[in-house]
Each structure stands twice: as C-alpha cells, then as structure tokens.
Design a protein around this motif. Structure first.
Motif, mmCIF file in Angstrom:
data_model
loop_
_atom_site.group_PDB
_atom_site.id
_atom_site.type_symbol
_atom_site.label_atom_id
_atom_site.label_comp_id
_atom_site.label_asym_id
_atom_site.label_seq_id
_atom_site.Cartn_x
_atom_site.Cartn_y
_atom_site.Cartn_z
ATOM 1 N N VAL A 38 0.838 -1.197 0.000
ATOM 2 C CA VAL A 38 0.000 0.000 0.000
ATOM 3 C C VAL A 38 0.875 1.250 0.000
ATOM 4 C CG1 VAL A 38 -1.699 1.325 1.323
ATOM 5 C CG2 VAL A 38 -1.964 -1.148 1.068
ATOM 6 N N ARG A 39 1.937 1.256 0.808
ATOM 7 C CA ARG A 39 2.854 2.412 0.824
ATOM 8 C C ARG A 39 3.480 2.615 -0.550
ATOM 9 N NH1 ARG A 39 4.242 0.458 5.818
ATOM 10 N NH2 ARG A 39 6.069 -0.568 4.994
ATOM 11 N N ASN A 40 3.895 1.529 -1.198
ATOM 12 C CA ASN A 40 4.469 1.651 -2.534
ATOM 13 C C ASN A 40 3.457 2.215 -3.521
ATOM 14 O OD1 ASN A 40 7.141 0.794 -2.153
ATOM 15 N ND2 ASN A 40 6.528 -1.339 -2.203
ATOM 16 N N LEU A 41 2.218 1.772 -3.411
ATOM 17 C CA LEU A 41 1.165 2.274 -4.292
ATOM 18 C C LEU A 41 0.958 3.768 -4.072
ATOM 19 C CD1 LEU A 41 -1.002 1.481 -6.404
ATOM 20 C CD2 LEU A 41 -2.546 1.129 -4.478
ATOM 21 N N ILE A 42 0.899 4.195 -2.835
ATOM 22 C CA ILE A 42 0.737 5.616 -2.506
ATOM 23 C C ILE A 42 1.935 6.411 -3.026
ATOM 24 C CG2 ILE A 42 0.681 7.287 -0.615
ATOM 25 C CD1 ILE A 42 -0.982 5.158 0.939
ATOM 26 N N ASP A 43 3.130 5.894 -2.791
ATOM 27 C CA ASP A 43 4.336 6.581 -3.263
ATOM 28 C C ASP A 43 4.360 6.676 -4.785
ATOM 29 O OD1 ASP A 43 5.157 6.848 -0.646
ATOM 30 O OD2 ASP A 43 6.697 5.276 -0.766
ATOM 31 N N TYR A 44 3.956 5.608 -5.465
ATOM 32 C CA TYR A 44 3.931 5.602 -6.926
ATOM 33 C C TYR A 44 2.965 6.670 -7.427
ATOM 34 C CZ TYR A 44 3.982 3.744 -11.675
ATOM 35 O OH TYR A 44 4.127 3.603 -13.040
ATOM 36 N N ARG A 45 1.782 6.709 -6.835
ATOM 37 C CA ARG A 45 0.802 7.713 -7.249
ATOM 38 C C ARG A 45 1.312 9.126 -6.994
ATOM 39 N NH1 ARG A 45 -4.676 8.741 -4.303
ATOM 40 N NH2 ARG A 45 -3.192 9.818 -3.028
ATOM 41 N N HIS A 46 1.897 9.353 -5.829
ATOM 42 C CA HIS A 46 2.434 10.676 -5.505
ATOM 43 C C HIS A 46 3.519 11.079 -6.509
ATOM 44 C CE1 HIS A 46 3.657 14.068 -3.075
ATOM 45 N NE2 HIS A 46 4.894 13.646 -3.163
ATOM 46 N N PHE A 47 4.405 10.146 -6.814
ATOM 47 C CA PHE A 47 5.488 10.413 -7.766
ATOM 48 C C PHE A 47 4.924 10.802 -9.129
ATOM 49 C CE2 PHE A 47 8.432 9.321 -11.080
ATOM 50 C CZ PHE A 47 9.673 9.704 -10.582
ATOM 51 N N THR A 48 3.991 9.996 -9.639
ATOM 52 C CA THR A 48 3.470 10.247 -10.989
ATOM 53 C C THR A 48 2.619 11.511 -11.051
ATOM 54 O OG1 THR A 48 1.594 8.751 -10.634
ATOM 55 C CG2 THR A 48 3.558 7.824 -11.685
ATOM 56 N N THR A 50 3.086 14.139 -9.216
ATOM 57 C CA THR A 50 3.980 15.278 -9.039
ATOM 58 C C THR A 50 4.838 15.524 -10.276
ATOM 59 O OG1 THR A 50 4.062 14.866 -6.666
ATOM 60 C CG2 THR A 50 5.803 16.241 -7.577
ATOM 61 N N LEU A 51 5.447 14.480 -10.801
ATOM 62 C CA LEU A 51 6.372 14.641 -11.928
ATOM 63 C C LEU A 51 5.732 14.406 -13.292
ATOM 64 C CD1 LEU A 51 9.605 13.043 -10.456
ATOM 65 C CD2 LEU A 51 8.954 15.441 -10.564
ATOM 66 N N ARG A 52 4.473 13.936 -13.293
ATOM 67 C CA ARG A 52 3.719 13.721 -14.535
ATOM 68 C C ARG A 52 4.386 12.709 -15.463
ATOM 69 N NH1 ARG A 52 -0.800 14.478 -13.322
ATOM 70 N NH2 ARG A 52 -1.406 14.613 -15.495
ATOM 71 N N ARG A 53 4.977 11.692 -14.879
ATOM 72 C CA ARG A 53 5.588 10.594 -15.634
ATOM 73 C C ARG A 53 5.769 9.409 -14.701
ATOM 74 N NH1 ARG A 53 10.780 9.715 -14.214
ATOM 75 N NH2 ARG A 53 11.946 11.408 -13.275
ATOM 76 N N ALA A 54 6.019 8.258 -15.304
ATOM 77 C CA ALA A 54 6.286 7.051 -14.517
ATOM 78 C C ALA A 54 7.739 7.064 -14.042
ATOM 79 C CB ALA A 54 6.023 5.812 -15.369
ATOM 80 N N PRO A 55 8.024 6.417 -12.921
ATOM 81 C CA PRO A 55 9.406 6.325 -12.454
ATOM 82 C C PRO A 55 10.264 5.472 -13.380
ATOM 83 C CG PRO A 55 7.922 5.143 -10.977
ATOM 84 C CD PRO A 55 7.079 5.776 -12.021
ATOM 85 N N GLU A 95 -3.044 7.151 -13.056
ATOM 86 C CA GLU A 95 -3.000 7.872 -14.327
ATOM 87 C C GLU A 95 -1.874 7.414 -15.245
ATOM 88 O OE1 GLU A 95 -2.795 12.439 -16.013
ATOM 89 O OE2 GLU A 95 -2.835 12.089 -13.864
ATOM 90 N N PHE A 96 -0.708 7.147 -14.707
ATOM 91 C CA PHE A 96 0.442 6.796 -15.542
ATOM 92 C C PHE A 96 0.766 5.309 -15.502
ATOM 93 C CE2 PHE A 96 0.876 11.307 -15.016
ATOM 94 C CZ PHE A 96 1.279 11.715 -16.267
ATOM 95 N N TRP A 97 -0.214 4.470 -15.212
ATOM 96 C CA TRP A 97 0.039 3.029 -15.132
ATOM 97 C C TRP A 97 -0.200 2.367 -16.476
ATOM 98 C CZ3 TRP A 97 2.517 0.038 -11.973
ATOM 99 C CH2 TRP A 97 2.441 -1.345 -12.168
ATOM 100 N N THR A 98 0.699 1.460 -16.862
ATOM 101 C CA THR A 98 0.493 0.590 -18.016
ATOM 102 C C THR A 98 0.978 -0.804 -17.638
ATOM 103 O OG1 THR A 98 2.665 0.951 -19.006
ATOM 104 C CG2 THR A 98 0.914 2.459 -19.664
ATOM 105 N N TRP A 99 0.399 -1.807 -18.265
ATOM 106 C CA TRP A 99 0.870 -3.172 -18.019
ATOM 107 C C TRP A 99 2.076 -3.495 -18.872
ATOM 108 C CZ3 TRP A 99 -0.303 -4.960 -13.621
ATOM 109 C CH2 TRP A 99 -1.525 -4.662 -13.031
#
Length: 108
Positions: A38-48, A50-55, A95-99
C-alpha cells in the motif's frame, strides 16, 4: 540544463487524508495485503502526480528506482497470473500506469 523537481517520499497518512484522486479509496481493504504494498502504491501515485511521468529504473534517485522496481514486480506478477484483482484495480486507476512498460530509457 533542465532539472526535474526533487521528490521526497510522502507521508502516507497525509496522502490518504488529502487525496481527492480516488484511485486509492479502498486502501483499507483487507485483500490488498501488506502495508508495504500500500505504501508503494501511494508513493507511486504521488510520484506520478507530481512529476507527470512514470518512475524510471535508470538514474541516480534511489526512491525513483524503488518505485520503478515495484511497478516491474507488479507487471511480472500480473503477467504470471499471481496478482489479485484487489491489487489490479487500484493499479489500473493510476493515471500513468500501463501493463507494458515504456522502454524509452534503454537507449540512454
């Protein structure tokens, strides 16, 4: 030279309180599993958001690399049929998730 905004790890409790995006509404759902996921999911969402891109895996930021590795692990689990629907749904609402990862970074 263009510098990207430096991103610090968000406070997960704050992220849950202030979020209006909706993808993580059901984070307290018992089927999501570990708090680390869950923390990773929250961090991923926050990152994307904020920076408008995937890590990206390549780069100097260990936080970004960790999030990119988290995404890769979810994609492998999905491909192998090991990712539960309760984890698939929140990922697909990002928003920035793809499989299928974008491989633009492989050239440099």
């Amino acid at each position: 030279m263009h510098r990207e905004k430096q991103l610090d790890r968000p406070n997960p409790a704050e992220a849950r309180k202030t979020s209006t995006a909706g993808p993580l509404e059901a984070l307290d759902h018992p089927q999501l599993g570990s708090d680390a996921w869950v923390r990773n999911l929250i961090d991923y969402r926050h990152f994307t958001e904020t920076l408008r891109r995937a890590p990206r895996l390549r780069g100097d930021n260990p936080f970004e690399k960790r999030l990119a590795a988290f995404a890769a692990k979810q994609r492998f689990a999905y491909r192998d049929g090991r990712l539960s629907p309760d984890r698939i749904a929140p990922l697909e609402r990002l928003e920035f998730w793809t499989w299928v990862p974008h491989c633009r970074d492989r050239d440099g």
